[in-house]
Write a protein that holds these residues in place. Structure first.
Motif, PDB file in Angstrom:
ATOM      1  N   ASP A 251       0.866  -1.476   0.106  1.00 37.06           N
ATOM      2  CA  ASP A 251      -0.116   0.042  -0.004  1.00 37.06           C
ATOM      3  C   ASP A 251       0.912   1.242  -0.031  1.00 37.06           C
ATOM      4  OD1 ASP A 251      -2.459  -1.359   0.071  1.00 37.06           O
ATOM      5  OD2 ASP A 251      -2.003  -1.898   2.253  1.00 37.06           O
ATOM      6  N   TYR A 252       2.115   1.238   0.213  1.00 38.98           N
ATOM      7  CA  TYR A 252       3.076   2.208   0.141  1.00 38.98           C
ATOM      8  C   TYR A 252       4.068   2.029  -0.876  1.00 38.98           C
ATOM      9  CZ  TYR A 252       0.507   2.454   4.573  1.00 38.98           C
ATOM     10  OH  TYR A 252      -0.744   2.772   5.294  1.00 38.98           O
ATOM     11  N   LEU A 275       4.652   6.939   6.848  1.00 38.91           N
ATOM     12  CA  LEU A 275       3.688   6.166   5.966  1.00 38.91           C
ATOM     13  C   LEU A 275       2.588   7.151   5.317  1.00 38.91           C
ATOM     14  CD1 LEU A 275       2.586   3.143   7.964  1.00 38.91           C
ATOM     15  CD2 LEU A 275       4.528   3.447   6.393  1.00 38.91           C
ATOM     16  N   TYR A 276       2.132   8.204   6.084  1.00 36.21           N
ATOM     17  CA  TYR A 276       1.490   9.330   5.454  1.00 36.21           C
ATOM     18  C   TYR A 276       2.282  10.097   4.472  1.00 36.21           C
ATOM     19  CZ  TYR A 276      -0.995  13.827   5.532  1.00 36.21           C
ATOM     20  OH  TYR A 276      -1.694  14.889   5.419  1.00 36.21           O
ATOM     21  N   LEU A 278       4.946   8.959   2.453  1.00 37.49           N
ATOM     22  CA  LEU A 278       5.056   8.056   1.486  1.00 37.49           C
ATOM     23  C   LEU A 278       3.907   8.212   0.443  1.00 37.49           C
ATOM     24  CD1 LEU A 278       6.511   5.032   3.193  1.00 37.49           C
ATOM     25  CD2 LEU A 278       7.774   6.228   1.446  1.00 37.49           C
ATOM     26  N   GLN A 279       2.764   8.394   1.059  1.00 36.37           N
ATOM     27  CA  GLN A 279       1.737   7.954   0.173  1.00 36.37           C
ATOM     28  C   GLN A 279       1.010   9.354  -0.417  1.00 36.37           C
ATOM     29  OE1 GLN A 279      -1.740   6.313   2.649  1.00 36.37           O
ATOM     30  NE2 GLN A 279      -1.425   4.267   1.302  1.00 36.37           N
TER      31      GLN A 279
END
Length: 440
Positions: A251-252, A275-276, A278-279
């Motif tokens: 998902d990333y 993660l935030y 990365l997206q």
């Protein structure tokens, strides 16, 4: 049977090396147990590395479980206190318990020696060429001060900093920033650089399981259900909560799939914001680094990139420069210890507080290790075998720093049971002669 922390027949003179969080708690516990305690701190203030860590640092453990035993962090602190708030907590702790009177700042320990591996105590020499004799020594200098830099770091011709040298985004030069290492510090530095509007990449040798700081608004280790489950089942439940809230590596963009998603077999990396970003395309995930030439960095997939700043979040070495290397038994770069990782193998009257990082809040670990040291002081010289041998009944020697919290807690519990037995059967305590004037 003696109470935990009950003083021996006569207080002993104890040297604590370091007045960071571990050293301050060791001073409090040992002084309250009736000992004459002196902490030698090489800097000019108490609090250790918290004063020099990067400004964006926050605890990854919740406020209410992160204080010393019996001394909770202020209730008006946020759930995850900042570096500045932790410093205020430590300063207030030192003042409330009048610990500064026991601390000598600007006193760098250069050697700790004994003719008989500590059975008669230790001679502690400082950089000002003063030597004092102590009945026992507590090593509390920590394991976050000697940077472990790969050799290739020297080949980078742009701005090159170890994570311990980084304070704020003002330390960055240029727009293109690479962070090498995806532990908790590496993730924090990558996010800090993004917030300063830099183009950020982060290099990871392997896939990680990134955990959120909270589940359902609670600290990830504060869910009542998890505390009631056996360790293996708690891990399964927490792993599923991570999967539901975070998803998978796919998902990333650029993340590698971890070899295992078992949280007990992965280092705990707790960061939502990496993660935030990365997206959002603001951080680029890269594989491990294989080489550096000028400002070019090459990665394991054969790709390369040009960077202006590299931040090396590559960890630290365990270093005890004041002890002769052959005095302790080392394995994998760490001294072997027993008794909840408090008692080095092969010596007497020498203890470590803080040379272990059971997963979770660290200040309670320092409290438990300091209490063990207080009990051990009352038993030195009174048992049939050296204490480090007696403590083998609680478990084999350990060379780890990172360890699962339940396993370490069980080590401490078994060690205290061994000390319960020894206190019932040990020879009577004999007062040791005062050594308070033994300065040369």
């Amino acid at each position: 049977m003696a109470e935990v922390g009950q003083p021996p027949a006569a207080g002993q003179r104890i040297c604590v090396i370091g007045a960071g969080a571990a050293g301050l708690e060791a001073v409090r516990v040992l002084r309250d147990a009736g000992h004459d305690v002196v902490a030698l701190e090489r800097t000019e203030r108490v609090g250790g590395h918290w004063h020099t860590d990067y400004e964006a640092l926050h605890l990854i453990t919740p406020r209410d479980v992160s204080g010393f035993e019996g001394v909770p962090m202020p209730a008006d602190y946020p759930l995850f206190p900042s570096k500045e708030q932790v410093i205020r907590y430590l300063d207030g702790f030192a003042d409330r318990f009048r610990l500064r009177a026991h601390v000598r700042t600007g006193a760098e320990v250069v050697s700790v020696t004994s003719p008989d591996a500590g059975r008669s105590g230790w001679d502690v020499a400082t950089a000002d060429r003063t030597t004092e004799h102590f009945d026992a020594v507590v090593v509390a200098n920590g394991h976050h001060w000697d940077p472990a830099l790969p050799e290739m770091a020297a080949a980078f011709t742009g701005r090159s900093l170890h994570s311990s040298q980084y304070r704020t985004a003002d330390d960055l030069v240029g727009e293109r920033v690479l962070v090498v290492g995806a532990g908790n510090s590496g993730c924090d530095l990558a996010v800090d650089a993004v917030h300063a509007r830099r183009q950020v990449s982060i290099a990871m040798r392997r896939g990680q399981v990134f955990q959120p700081k909270t589940f359902f608004g609670k600290g990830r280790n504060q869910l009542p259900l998890l505390a009631k489950l056996p360790m293996w089942l708690a891990e399964r439940v927490q792993r599923e909560l991570v999967r539901i809230s975070v998803g998978s590596a796919a998902d990333y963009p650029g993340l590698q799939e971890p070899v295992t998603r078992n949280l007990n077999r992965q280092p705990p990396v707790v960061n939502d914001l990496l993660l935030y970003w990365l997206q959002h395309g603001r951080i680029t995930a890269r594989p491990g680094v294989t080489g550096v030439s000028g400002r070019t960095v090459t990665f394991t997939d054969g790709s390369s990139g040009e960077f202006d700043t590299v931040l090396w979040a590559t960890g630290f070495r365990v270093t005890l420069p004041f002890l002769a290397p052959d005095l302790l038994t080392w394995r994998s770069g760490v001294p072997l210890r027993v008794g909840g990782m408090t008692v080095p193998v092969g010596v007497a009257r020498l203890y470590t507080v803080g040379l272990a990082s059971p997963r979770g809040a660290q200040f309670p670990v320092f409290s438990a290790q300091a209490r063990l040291a207080a009990r051990l002081l009352g038993l030195e010289g009174r048992t049939a075998r050296p204490l480090h041998q007696e403590l083998l009944a609680a478990g084999p020697p350990d060379d780890r720093v990172d360890v699962l919290r339940p396993l370490w807690t069980e080590q401490v519990t078994r060690s205290n049971r061994v000390l319960d037995r020894l206190e019932r059967t040990a020879a009577p305590a004999v007062a040791r002669p005062s050594l308070s004037a033994a300065v040369r």
